[in-house]
Scaffold this motif. Structure first.
Motif, PDB file in Angstrom:
ATOM      1  N   LYS A 130       0.834  -1.200   0.000  1.00 39.31           N
ATOM      2  CA  LYS A 130       0.000   0.000   0.000  1.00 39.31           C
ATOM      3  C   LYS A 130       0.872   1.255   0.000  1.00 39.31           C
ATOM      4  CE  LYS A 130      -3.669  -2.305   2.646  1.00 39.31           C
ATOM      5  NZ  LYS A 130      -4.469  -2.293   3.906  1.00 39.31           N
ATOM      6  N   SER A 132       0.536   5.921   0.198  1.00 40.93           N
ATOM      7  CA  SER A 132      -0.286   7.087   0.516  1.00 40.93           C
ATOM      8  C   SER A 132       0.041   8.237  -0.432  1.00 40.93           C
ATOM      9  CB  SER A 132      -0.028   7.536   1.958  1.00 40.93           C
ATOM     10  OG  SER A 132       1.302   8.023   2.080  1.00 40.93           O
ATOM     11  N   ALA A 158      -7.478  10.365  -5.606  1.00 36.93           N
ATOM     12  CA  ALA A 158      -8.927  10.164  -5.496  1.00 36.93           C
ATOM     13  C   ALA A 158      -9.564  10.136  -6.880  1.00 36.93           C
ATOM     14  CB  ALA A 158      -9.540  11.274  -4.647  1.00 36.93           C
ATOM     15  N   TRP A 161      -8.654   6.822  -8.583  1.00 34.67           N
ATOM     16  CA  TRP A 161      -9.432   5.727  -7.993  1.00 34.67           C
ATOM     17  C   TRP A 161     -10.889   5.781  -8.444  1.00 34.67           C
ATOM     18  CZ3 TRP A 161     -13.443   6.311  -4.281  1.00 34.67           C
ATOM     19  CH2 TRP A 161     -13.938   5.107  -3.766  1.00 34.67           C
ATOM     20  N   ARG A 170      -8.766   1.274  -2.534  1.00 36.15           N
ATOM     21  CA  ARG A 170      -8.577   2.325  -1.531  1.00 36.15           C
ATOM     22  C   ARG A 170      -8.988   1.821  -0.156  1.00 36.15           C
ATOM     23  NH1 ARG A 170     -11.088   8.376  -2.150  1.00 36.15           N
ATOM     24  NH2 ARG A 170     -13.030   7.391  -1.468  1.00 36.15           N
ATOM     25  N   TYR A 177      -6.308   8.160   3.572  1.00 35.21           N
ATOM     26  CA  TYR A 177      -6.500   7.029   2.671  1.00 35.21           C
ATOM     27  C   TYR A 177      -5.156   6.417   2.283  1.00 35.21           C
ATOM     28  CZ  TYR A 177     -11.365   8.462   1.837  1.00 35.21           C
ATOM     29  OH  TYR A 177     -12.687   8.778   1.976  1.00 35.21           O
ATOM     30  N   TYR A 179      -3.678   3.359  -0.695  1.00 40.53           N
ATOM     31  CA  TYR A 179      -4.092   2.728  -1.948  1.00 40.53           C
ATOM     32  C   TYR A 179      -3.201   1.525  -2.254  1.00 40.53           C
ATOM     33  CZ  TYR A 179      -6.607   7.128  -2.702  1.00 40.53           C
ATOM     34  OH  TYR A 179      -7.439   8.208  -2.568  1.00 40.53           O
TER      35      TYR A 179
END
Length: 208
Positions: A130, A132, A158, A161, A170, A177, A179
Motif C-alpha cells: 500500500k 499514501s 482520489a 481511484w 482504496r 486514505y 491505496y
C-alpha cells in the motif's frame, strides 16, 4: 446560455493588469470547463508577473472558496484545474498517456501533465504493498525534480481511484486514505510495463 450548462457558481478573478493596476473579472453560472477557458483567456492578455486571486461561490449553498496563484502560465492553469475540481466536484476529462510515445527516441516528458506524470510514478514505483499520497508526492519530486503538494497528490489519487480503469483499491477514510495497485489484473500489469519504460526514458534524458 443554454439551460443544460447553467450552474449556480459565480467566479471572481482579481489580478494585476499592469504596474499598480488591479482588475476584477466576474462570470456567473458557467461550467468549470468554461471558467477554465475564460481564465486561460485572461492570462493570455495579462502581463507577467502573474498574481491571481480567484473566488468561487455557490448561490445554492452560499459556500465560498478562494485561491491565490502565482507562477508561470502552465503551472497556474494546472493548479486552477485542481482548485475547480476540489471546489465544485467537477472532473475534467482524463488525458490518457499515449503508449506510442514510449517507442519514440526522445520522450517529451515536460509536455506531460502533472496528473499523467503521477500515474507513471504510481504504476512504476508502487507495484507492491500500500501507499499514501505522501509516498506518491515524495517519489514524484525525486523523479521529476519538481514539487507536487501532498494535497494535489491526494486529489489526483482520489480522481484516479474514482474515474480510472479500476486499477486501484482504496483503504481508510477521509482522515487518511491508502491505496494499492491491483497488479493481479492483466490491464494493470500492462500499465506497469509501459510506465517503467517511460520512466526509464525519462531517467536517460535527465541524465544527459
Amino acid at each position: 446560455m443554454s439551460e443544460e450548462i447553467r450552474t449556480n457558481y459565480i467566479y471572481e478573478f482579481t489580478y494585476g493588469s499592469g504596474p499598480g493596476m488591479k482588475e476584477i473579472f466576474r462570470c456567473k453560472y458557467v461550467s468549470p470547463d468554461e471558467a477554465l477557458k475564460r481564465f486561460k483567456k485572461i492570462v493570455s492578455v495579462t502581463e507577467s508577473p502573474f498574481d491571481f486571486k480567484i473566488v468561487i461561490s455557490s448561490e445554492t449553498t452560499g459556500e465560498e472558496s478562494s485561491f491565490q496563484v502565482k507562477g508561470d502560465i502552465d503551472e497556474m492553469i494546472q493548479k486552477f484545474k485542481v482548485f475547480l475540481e476540489t471546489s465544485t466536484g467537477y472532473s475534467f476529462p482524463e488525458t490518457k498517456i499515449d503508449a506510442s510515445s514510449t517507442s519514440s527516441p526522445e520522450l517529451d516528458f515536460e509536455a506531460m501533465s502533472n496528473y499523467e506524470k503521477m500515474q507513471v510514478v504510481i504504476y512504476a514505483s508502487f507495484k507492491h504493498g500500500k501507499f499514501s499520497s505522501l509516498d506518491v508526492a515524495e517519489i514524484y519530486e525525486s523523479t521529476f525534480n519538481e514539487s507536487l503538494p501532498k494535497s494535489t497528490a491526494s486529489t489526483y489519487l482520489a480522481r484516479m481511484w474514482d474515474e480510472g480503469e479500476g486499477h486501484l483499491e482504496r483503504y481508510g477514510n477521509r482522515s487518511g486514505y491508502t491505496y494499492r495497485l491491483k497488479t493481479e489484473l492483466k490491464e494493470t500489469q500492462r500499465e506497469v510495463e509501459r510506465s517503467e519504460e517511460i520512466l526509464s526514458m525519462i531517467h536517460l534524458q535527465v541524465g544527459k
